[in-house]
Design a protein around this motif. Sequence first.
Motif, mmCIF file in Angstrom:
data_model
loop_
_atom_site.group_PDB
_atom_site.id
_atom_site.type_symbol
_atom_site.label_atom_id
_atom_site.label_comp_id
_atom_site.label_asym_id
_atom_site.label_seq_id
_atom_site.Cartn_x
_atom_site.Cartn_y
_atom_site.Cartn_z
ATOM 1 N N LYS A 165 0.831 -1.216 0.000
ATOM 2 C CA LYS A 165 0.000 0.000 0.000
ATOM 3 C C LYS A 165 0.859 1.257 0.000
ATOM 4 N N GLN A 166 1.933 1.234 0.752
ATOM 5 C CA GLN A 166 2.856 2.364 0.795
ATOM 6 C C GLN A 166 3.470 2.596 -0.592
ATOM 7 N N LEU A 167 3.901 1.523 -1.251
ATOM 8 C CA LEU A 167 4.552 1.641 -2.555
ATOM 9 C C LEU A 167 3.562 1.995 -3.654
ATOM 10 N N LYS A 168 2.341 1.495 -3.542
ATOM 11 C CA LYS A 168 1.309 1.772 -4.535
ATOM 12 C C LYS A 168 1.027 3.277 -4.634
ATOM 13 N N ALA A 169 1.229 3.986 -3.541
ATOM 14 C CA ALA A 169 0.976 5.430 -3.509
ATOM 15 C C ALA A 169 2.080 6.226 -4.224
ATOM 16 N N ILE A 170 3.163 5.558 -4.579
ATOM 17 C CA ILE A 170 4.282 6.212 -5.266
ATOM 18 C C ILE A 170 4.220 5.809 -6.733
ATOM 19 N N SER A 171 4.409 6.757 -7.623
ATOM 20 C CA SER A 171 4.346 6.409 -9.052
ATOM 21 C C SER A 171 5.682 5.838 -9.525
ATOM 22 N N ASN A 172 5.621 5.106 -10.626
ATOM 23 C CA ASN A 172 6.821 4.594 -11.291
ATOM 24 C C ASN A 172 7.615 3.583 -10.461
ATOM 25 N N ILE A 173 6.933 2.734 -9.697
ATOM 26 C CA ILE A 173 7.614 1.714 -8.882
ATOM 27 C C ILE A 173 7.812 0.450 -9.712
ATOM 28 N N ARG A 174 9.034 -0.072 -9.658
ATOM 29 C CA ARG A 174 9.366 -1.335 -10.318
ATOM 30 C C ARG A 174 9.988 -2.273 -9.292
ATOM 31 N N ILE A 175 9.838 -3.563 -9.536
ATOM 32 C CA ILE A 175 10.482 -4.585 -8.709
ATOM 33 C C ILE A 175 11.512 -5.276 -9.598
ATOM 34 N N ALA A 176 12.769 -5.154 -9.225
ATOM 35 C CA ALA A 176 13.849 -5.836 -9.940
ATOM 36 C C ALA A 176 14.325 -6.972 -9.049
ATOM 37 N N TRP A 177 14.865 -8.016 -9.644
ATOM 38 C CA TRP A 177 15.289 -9.143 -8.823
ATOM 39 C C TRP A 177 16.587 -9.757 -9.319
ATOM 40 N N LEU A 178 17.290 -10.307 -8.353
ATOM 41 C CA LEU A 178 18.520 -11.051 -8.586
ATOM 42 C C LEU A 178 18.240 -12.478 -8.134
ATOM 43 N N GLU A 179 18.060 -13.377 -9.102
ATOM 44 C CA GLU A 179 17.760 -14.761 -8.757
ATOM 45 C C GLU A 179 18.958 -15.381 -8.051
ATOM 46 N N TYR A 181 25.184 -1.678 1.049
ATOM 47 C CA TYR A 181 25.740 -0.958 -0.096
ATOM 48 C C TYR A 181 24.799 0.132 -0.606
ATOM 49 N N PHE A 182 23.521 -0.199 -0.813
ATOM 50 C CA PHE A 182 22.581 0.744 -1.419
ATOM 51 C C PHE A 182 21.918 1.684 -0.408
ATOM 52 N N LEU A 183 21.922 1.329 0.877
ATOM 53 C CA LEU A 183 21.291 2.131 1.928
ATOM 54 C C LEU A 183 19.885 2.591 1.541
ATOM 55 N N PRO A 184 19.007 1.649 1.200
ATOM 56 C CA PRO A 184 17.658 2.032 0.781
ATOM 57 C C PRO A 184 16.879 2.684 1.926
ATOM 58 N N PRO A 185 16.223 3.804 1.657
ATOM 59 C CA PRO A 185 15.568 4.570 2.725
ATOM 60 C C PRO A 185 14.415 3.851 3.429
ATOM 61 N N LEU A 186 13.741 2.913 2.769
ATOM 62 C CA LEU A 186 12.605 2.246 3.407
ATOM 63 C C LEU A 186 13.005 1.056 4.277
ATOM 64 N N ASN A 187 14.199 0.517 4.083
ATOM 65 C CA ASN A 187 14.639 -0.580 4.951
ATOM 66 C C ASN A 187 14.853 -0.032 6.354
ATOM 67 N N GLY A 188 14.236 -0.670 7.309
ATOM 68 C CA GLY A 188 14.365 -0.232 8.700
ATOM 69 C C GLY A 188 13.355 0.815 9.109
ATOM 70 N N SER A 189 12.594 1.356 8.155
ATOM 71 C CA SER A 189 11.582 2.345 8.525
ATOM 72 C C SER A 189 10.296 1.619 8.911
ATOM 73 N N ALA A 190 9.518 2.251 9.747
ATOM 74 C CA ALA A 190 8.284 1.640 10.254
ATOM 75 C C ALA A 190 7.211 1.605 9.171
ATOM 76 N N VAL A 191 6.417 0.565 9.223
ATOM 77 C CA VAL A 191 5.250 0.431 8.354
ATOM 78 C C VAL A 191 4.054 0.259 9.261
ATOM 79 N N THR A 192 3.051 1.077 9.047
ATOM 80 C CA THR A 192 1.850 0.888 9.849
ATOM 81 C C THR A 192 1.047 -0.231 9.227
#
Length: 153
Positions: free
Chosen positions: A57-71, A88-99
Motif C-alpha cells: 500500500k505504501q509503494l502503490k501510492a508512489i508512481s513509477n515503482i518497479r520490482i527488480a530481482w537477482l535470482e 551498499y545501497f542504503l535504501p531509505p525504506l529498509n528499517g523504517s516503520a510500516v503501519t
Amino acid sequence: MNPATINPLTLPSLSLANRSTLPSCPAVYFVLEGDRVLYVGRSRNLRQRWVIHHRYKQLKAISNIRIAWLECSEPSLLAEIEAAMIRYFLPPLNGSAVTSPQITLLLDKSLKEKFKRVCSIRGMKMSEEIVRFIEKSVRENDDLLALVDKFGG
C-alpha cells in the motif's frame, strides 16, 4: 559477492502493478523508483512474497515503482546477499516503520509454533500470512458476499 558489481537497473524487472507475474524463484529483490533503490528484500519465492507485501500500500501510492530481482540459485545465501545489498545501497525504506493492522491470535501453543515454522519456511511473517489468507478467503467468496448484499442476510 561484491554489491558494487550489481546494478539493479539492469536486472529483470516488472512494474508494481504486474507483480503477480513475477517468477516463483528464490531472489533478492529491489524496489525501484526510477533509478533510485527504495527497498531491498529477499524471498524463497518471489511471486508469493509479492502476493501480499507489507509495503504494498505504501509503494502503490508512489508512481513509477518497479520490482527488480537477482535470482539466487542457493537460497541459503539469500540473507547474506540481502544484508550486503542493504549496506551498499542504503535504501531509505529498509528499517523504517510500516503501519499495519494489528491482529491478535489466541491459538493453542502447539498450533502457534507449527504456524510460526510454516511461515519461517515460506519466508513470511505470521501477520503477512494471516492477512494473505484473509484476503484470499474474501476474494474466493466475492460471489457469496455479492449475493448476501443483493438479497440480504
